[in-house]
Design a protein around this motif. Structure first.
Motif, mmCIF file in Angstrom:
data_model
loop_
_atom_site.group_PDB
_atom_site.id
_atom_site.type_symbol
_atom_site.label_atom_id
_atom_site.label_comp_id
_atom_site.label_asym_id
_atom_site.label_seq_id
_atom_site.Cartn_x
_atom_site.Cartn_y
_atom_site.Cartn_z
ATOM 1 N N UNK A 1 33.688 13.325 18.465
ATOM 2 C CA UNK A 1 32.336 13.258 17.915
ATOM 3 C C UNK A 1 31.444 12.393 18.775
ATOM 4 N N UNK A 2 31.989 11.277 19.271
ATOM 5 C CA UNK A 2 31.169 10.387 20.094
ATOM 6 C C UNK A 2 30.747 11.063 21.382
ATOM 7 N N UNK A 3 31.610 11.953 21.931
ATOM 8 C CA UNK A 3 31.263 12.663 23.154
ATOM 9 C C UNK A 3 30.302 13.804 22.886
ATOM 10 N N UNK A 4 30.341 14.330 21.655
ATOM 11 C CA UNK A 4 29.531 15.513 21.355
ATOM 12 C C UNK A 4 28.067 15.201 21.135
ATOM 13 N N UNK A 5 27.742 13.968 20.733
ATOM 14 C CA UNK A 5 26.390 13.697 20.253
ATOM 15 C C UNK A 5 25.347 13.631 21.349
ATOM 16 N N UNK A 6 25.667 12.987 22.468
ATOM 17 C CA UNK A 6 24.659 12.766 23.504
ATOM 18 C C UNK A 6 25.201 13.123 24.867
ATOM 19 N N UNK A 7 24.280 13.637 25.709
ATOM 20 C CA UNK A 7 24.602 13.793 27.122
ATOM 21 C C UNK A 7 24.202 12.511 27.829
ATOM 22 N N UNK A 8 24.293 12.503 29.144
ATOM 23 C CA UNK A 8 24.021 11.272 29.891
ATOM 24 C C UNK A 8 22.590 10.811 29.715
ATOM 25 N N UNK A 9 21.637 11.742 29.741
ATOM 26 C CA UNK A 9 20.235 11.371 29.659
ATOM 27 C C UNK A 9 19.529 12.018 28.471
ATOM 28 N N UNK B 1 31.630 22.457 28.303
ATOM 29 C CA UNK B 1 32.395 21.316 27.804
ATOM 30 C C UNK B 1 31.999 20.009 28.497
ATOM 31 N N UNK B 2 30.688 19.820 28.641
ATOM 32 C CA UNK B 2 30.194 18.599 29.278
ATOM 33 C C UNK B 2 30.033 17.519 28.218
ATOM 34 N N UNK B 3 30.473 16.329 28.553
ATOM 35 C CA UNK B 3 30.345 15.191 27.645
ATOM 36 C C UNK B 3 29.682 14.037 28.377
ATOM 37 N N UNK B 4 29.143 13.118 27.610
ATOM 38 C CA UNK B 4 28.516 11.947 28.210
ATOM 39 C C UNK B 4 29.541 11.156 29.009
ATOM 40 N N UNK B 5 30.745 11.009 28.450
ATOM 41 C CA UNK B 5 31.783 10.246 29.143
ATOM 42 C C UNK B 5 32.153 10.918 30.465
ATOM 43 N N UNK B 6 32.282 12.261 30.444
ATOM 44 C CA UNK B 6 32.643 12.983 31.661
ATOM 45 C C UNK B 6 31.567 12.878 32.727
ATOM 46 N N UNK B 7 30.286 12.949 32.310
ATOM 47 C CA UNK B 7 29.200 12.860 33.283
ATOM 48 C C UNK B 7 29.130 11.473 33.905
ATOM 49 N N UNK B 8 29.337 10.436 33.081
ATOM 50 C CA UNK B 8 29.332 9.066 33.613
ATOM 51 C C UNK B 8 30.495 8.880 34.589
ATOM 52 N N UNK B 9 31.646 9.468 34.249
ATOM 53 C CA UNK B 9 32.811 9.364 35.120
ATOM 54 C C UNK B 9 32.546 10.045 36.466
ATOM 55 N N UNK B 10 31.966 11.252 36.411
ATOM 56 C CA UNK B 10 31.651 11.981 37.631
ATOM 57 C C UNK B 10 30.596 11.240 38.443
ATOM 58 N N UNK B 11 29.614 10.669 37.756
ATOM 59 C CA UNK B 11 28.589 9.897 38.455
ATOM 60 C C UNK B 11 29.211 8.705 39.172
ATOM 61 N N UNK B 12 30.233 8.096 38.550
ATOM 62 C CA UNK B 12 30.942 6.990 39.198
ATOM 63 C C UNK B 12 31.679 7.444 40.453
#
Length: 606
Positions: free
Chosen positions: A56-64, A75-86
């Protein structure tokens, strides 16, 4: 051409790490530390393709911002985008971008960043208005080679696509790949029915990784356009969306299968041209199965000569057929690099039709006319062609500047013989000039230019005796025969007549609606006089000056009456009210004079 001896295509590729390490400036220990901090790519791929429902925490918001359909689909999640950005940040730091990039380091950095940035680099290699030419030349060498994925992963992908084990579909699959790119890997195999085939298997999760990168780029482009008005330099949002359209088409292998079938029908007209036969029933979105081609690459001219081939004949037929693809049929192979051109059994075989281009009949006709306009040094004809090319009309105010820029291009390219005209450079210069005048040239023109540059580089390196421009020019001259011109004109008139008929019928429907509204008194007319802004502005300025002049005259007359009346209080022998009137009238008079002077100078400069 005689039949060649059988040769085995080259396999394997140099690992990316061995190409990167000699270029990087950090010490080896620092590189190893950076590598230890980075996340393992294979784990990332496995996590990306996992179809499990996100938390649920990953589903609510994207990175921006809020999650959308695009994020849900891939299947994009905020956590995955932050990880890829890192990951992107660490790779960029590893190449010490803040202290400058050489062309070679930029190319290697794009390779290290993955398939998305490899494609970005390939696109930037055609945009010399964005990057210096030295960088464009280096990015044109971008290799999509990557370290091979495990054979077990290939079998897992095949089993997932077919819903059964791979050995139930194929009698044998060679574990050693023929080639391994950042997008897919190719293996030789044998069908149960005995046919020798090549299997192109997409890397697991590569589309999701690309979608994640594009999602990050969209967010950055959206933020950048709010802070900086970049539309006059480059449409960032448009570039990102065009990039994603390219990714979607190249990662859908069903499109490549259709391209192979279409090119097979085209090549049937030529005894010397062919492409692999596609096995459509075995193709899926992530797997394409085609005939295995056991031939000699044009990158091995020595082997071709030993096999009895004439290099000049190969080059001449290749270029002439390529001109037919672009200028006559409008469907062409967009990536004719040496690895995609093989010679087998006296035929030129084009493989890997994942990248193709299309030109409609109107664009092809205009392109031919523009090439001849340059040869005749006819700037007005070139300007007319460019505007027809772009589907826009000339702005009378900008037309002289447009002609002046076209004169420069004509002097550069029109003073040489048509046989020596560098069409690729001509298209690049023309596209850059059109951008300065806000004329939108079709993106397919860039694709044509890139393909011609690739083909020209191939000929220069391996078949230098073939003049590509001369062959294409002869092809255009031949196609300008009366018979062909009449045929093209009839087709064009047919298309335009069809469009005009439908437009006329649509107009009659609109007129019926207008008549009904007119009889009911519901018709309103909004009229705008195009080009009337400047005359109205001049008239407004004149009225304002006359008004101010009347006010000044009134103040002088009124102040004089007060003076002679001797109204108190008095200062400097003048009534205070009269004195203030003189001062205001004088200030307004000076302002009117200065305004007239400044606007007069501005008009003269224009």
């Amino acid at each position: 051409m005689t039949k060649p001896t059988r040769t085995t295509p080259e396999s394997g590729s140099t690992p990316l790490s061995s190409r990167v390490d000699p270029i990087l400036t950090p010490a080896k220990a620092e590189r190893e530390a950076a590598a230890n901090r980075s996340v393992d790519t294979s784990d990332t791929l496995k996590q990306t393709v996992t179809k499990a429902t996100p938390s649920v925490s990953d589903e609510t918001l994207a990175l921006f911002g809020r999650r959308n359909d695009f994020a849900t689909r891939y299947h994009l999640t905020r956590r995955g985008k932050i990880k890829r950005l890192g990951q992107i940040t660490r790779i960029v730091e590893q190449f010490d971008v803040l202290h400058g990039l050489t062309p070679v380091k930029m190319r290697l950095m794009f390779e290290a960043l993955g398939p998305t940035f490899v494609k970005v680099g390939q696109i930037l290699s055609m945009r010399s208005e964005i990057l210096p030419q030295s960088f464009c030349d280096e990015l044109a060498k971008l290799r999509a080679d990557a370290d091979p994925m495990p054979y077990s992963t290939v079998l897992d992908v095949l089993a997932a696509e077919y819903g059964r084990p791979a050995d139930e579909v194929f009698a044998h699959i060679d574990p050693k790949p023929l080639g391994s790119a950042s997008l897919a890997q190719v293996h030789r195999a044998t069908l149960k029915t005995g046919e020798d085939v090549a299997i192109k298997v997409q890397r697991p999760g590569v589309r999701e990784i690309m979608a994640q990168d594009v999602s990050i780029m969209r967010s950055i482009a959206k933020a950048a356009t709010k802070v900086i008005r970049t539309s006059q330099i480059v449409d960032l949002k448009g570039v990102v969306e065009e990039l994603w359209d390219t990714f979607e088409s190249e990662t859908d292998f069903l499109i490549e299968a259709r391209n192979l079938a279409e090119f097979k029908r085209f090549a049937a007209r030529f005894k010397y041209m062919d492409c692999p036969t596609v096995y459509a029933e075995l193709c899926t979105e992530h797997v394409v199965v085609m005939e295995y081609i056991d031939g000699i690459s044009v990158s091995h001219p020595g082997q071709l000569i030993d096999a009895g081939y004439d290099l000049k004949e190969i080059g001449t037929k290749l270029v002439d057929n390529y001109a037919t693809q672009i200028l006559d049929d409008g469907f062409f192979h967009a990536d004719p690099h040496p690895g995609n051109i093989l010679i087998r059994g006296g035929q030129i075989i084009l493989i890997d039709l994942g990248m193709t281009g299309r030109l409609d009949q109107r664009t092809r006709a205009v392109l031919k006319e523009m090439i001849f306009a340059v040869a005749k040094q006819d700037s007005p004809a070139l300007a007319e062609g460019l505007l027809r090319f772009a589907g826009t009309e000339a702005d009378p105010e900008d037309y002289p500047a447009l002609l002046a820029d076209l004169d420069v291009i004509v002097k550069e390219f029109g003073t040489v013989d048509l046989a020596e005209l560098d069409i690729a450079a001509f298209l690049t210069a023309l596209t850059q000039m059109a951008g300065r005048h806000n004329i939108e040239v079709p993106s397919t023109v860039t694709t044509v230019g890139r393909a011609l540059v690739t083909l020209e580089g191939l000929l220069d390196e391996f078949i230098p005796d073939v003049n590509m421009i001369e062959i294409i020019s002869d092809h255009i001259a031949t196609s300008k025969s009366l018979k062909n011109a009449t045929k093209d004109e009839i087709k064009s008139l047919g298309v335009e007549g069809h469009q005009a008929l439908h437009a006329t019928l649509g107009t009659m429907t609109e007129l019926k609606t207008v008549a009904r509204m007119l009889t009911r008194g519901q018709l309103r007319v909004n009229m705008e006089l195009v080009g009337s802004e400047e005359p109205f502005q001049l008239l407004s300025d004149m009225v304002n000056r006359l008004t101010m002049a009347l006010i000044v005259v009134g103040l002088f007359v009124g102040s004089s009456i007060v003076y002679y009346a001797g109204m108190k209080p008095i200062i400097f022998g003048i009534p205070v009210i009269g004195f203030m009137g003189y001062v205001v009238a004088f200030a307004l008079g000076v302002w009117i004079v200065i305004d007239i002077y400044l606007k007069g100078r501005k008009t003269k400069k224009r």
